[in-house]
Design a protein around this motif. Structure first.
Motif, PDB file in Angstrom:
ATOM      1  N   SER A 243       0.831  -1.201   0.000  1.00 44.01           N
ATOM      2  CA  SER A 243       0.000   0.000   0.000  1.00 44.01           C
ATOM      3  C   SER A 243       0.869   1.256   0.000  1.00 44.01           C
ATOM      4  O   SER A 243       0.601   2.215  -0.742  1.00 44.01           O
TER       5      SER A 243
ATOM      6  N   SER B 218       1.131   3.904  -2.997  1.00 48.34           N
ATOM      7  CA  SER B 218       0.764   5.281  -2.647  1.00 48.34           C
ATOM      8  C   SER B 218       1.797   6.268  -3.187  1.00 48.34           C
ATOM      9  O   SER B 218       1.451   7.363  -3.630  1.00 48.34           O
TER      10      SER B 218
ATOM     11  N   GLY C  90       0.954   7.246  -6.458  1.00 50.22           N
ATOM     12  CA  GLY C  90      -0.332   7.921  -6.580  1.00 50.22           C
ATOM     13  C   GLY C  90      -1.521   6.978  -6.660  1.00 50.22           C
ATOM     14  O   GLY C  90      -2.607   7.375  -7.079  1.00 50.22           O
TER      15      GLY C  90
ATOM     16  N   ASP D 265      -4.099   4.562  -4.622  1.00 52.22           N
ATOM     17  CA  ASP D 265      -4.677   4.160  -3.341  1.00 52.22           C
ATOM     18  C   ASP D 265      -5.252   2.764  -3.556  1.00 52.22           C
ATOM     19  O   ASP D 265      -6.397   2.600  -3.969  1.00 52.22           O
TER      20      ASP D 265
ATOM     21  N   TYR E 115      -8.617   1.780  -1.925  1.00 51.50           N
ATOM     22  CA  TYR E 115      -9.762   2.404  -2.584  1.00 51.50           C
ATOM     23  C   TYR E 115     -10.080   1.693  -3.905  1.00 51.50           C
ATOM     24  O   TYR E 115     -11.230   1.350  -4.177  1.00 51.50           O
TER      25      TYR E 115
ATOM     26  N   LYS F  42     -13.586   2.945   2.015  1.00 47.10           N
ATOM     27  CA  LYS F  42     -12.420   3.800   1.803  1.00 47.10           C
ATOM     28  C   LYS F  42     -12.760   4.872   0.786  1.00 47.10           C
ATOM     29  O   LYS F  42     -13.357   4.596  -0.254  1.00 47.10           O
TER      30      LYS F  42
ATOM     31  N   ASP G 291     -11.354   7.906  -1.800  1.00 47.62           N
ATOM     32  CA  ASP G 291     -10.194   8.076  -2.669  1.00 47.62           C
ATOM     33  C   ASP G 291      -9.149   8.973  -2.020  1.00 47.62           C
ATOM     34  O   ASP G 291      -9.400  10.142  -1.750  1.00 47.62           O
ATOM     35  N   ASN G 292      -7.967   8.396  -1.767  1.00 47.83           N
ATOM     36  CA  ASN G 292      -6.816   9.108  -1.195  1.00 47.83           C
ATOM     37  C   ASN G 292      -7.142   9.888   0.071  1.00 47.83           C
ATOM     38  O   ASN G 292      -6.604  10.959   0.312  1.00 47.83           O
ATOM     39  N   SER G 293      -8.045   9.358   0.873  1.00 47.52           N
ATOM     40  CA  SER G 293      -8.355  10.018   2.147  1.00 47.52           C
ATOM     41  C   SER G 293      -8.822   8.965   3.145  1.00 47.52           C
ATOM     42  O   SER G 293      -8.439   7.808   3.042  1.00 47.52           O
TER      43      SER G 293
END
Length: 164
Positions: free
Chosen positions: A68, A72, A75, A77, A80, A104, A106-108
């Motif tokens: 992960s 990451s 870029g 996730d 997600y 999850k 996206d990117n948060s």
């Protein structure tokens, strides 16, 4: 533009590990014993088999976290992407007649979708930004039950942090 074979391979490994984690969560929550013939090659007692299995799961989850982190940095996730397509790989549990599912973003962070009676779009209920809030709200519906957990923390220990 597509993804490289290396990235795809890492995503598949992450997916398989999450499947292993979800299976183990469901096994523990259902109270089922580990199938000893699968894990008894070297272990001699049920406790050793369980410990060996738990150790393998921990190593696998650590590997998934490494993957992960690597993805990451590119870029991606992975949680997600994979859990958006394979929703059965989302974490969740039943609390009384409600299912709480971690989704999850996206990117948060996460949101927690609740379902009443059945996990399907027809039974979707509230969405929460915090797991404790979702649990506390559901517990409040059942305040009259004598065996109702006393706090969200108690539920989290019993149903969420079971693999820690």
């Amino acid at each position: 533009m597509g993804i490289s074979v290396d990235v795809y391979g890492k995503m598949r490994v992450w997916e398989n590990i999450r499947g292993f984690e979800i299976e183990e969560r469901n096994r523990i929550l259902s109270g089922k014993k580990l199938e000893t013939d699968e894990w008894s090659m070297w272990a001699t007692s049920e406790e050793e088999i369980e410990a060996e299995h738990r150790d393998q799961l921990t190593r696998s989850i650590d590997q998934a976290e490494e993957i992960s982190k690597e993805l990451s940095e590119l870029g991606i996730d992975v949680e997600y992407v994979v859990t958006s397509f394979y929703t059965n790989l989302r974490r969740g549990f039943w609390l009384h007649n409600y299912y709480i599912e971690e989704v999850k973003q996206d990117n948060s962070g996460y949101i927690y979708q609740t379902y009443e009676h059945e996990k399907s779009s027809d039974y979707k209920r509230e969405v929460y930004s915090d797991l404790k809030e979702a649990i506390t709200n559901i517990l409040s519906y059942y305040h009259y039950l004598s065996d109702n957990p006393k706090s969200a923390d108690e539920v989290i220990r019993a149903k969420w942090d079971i693999l820690v």
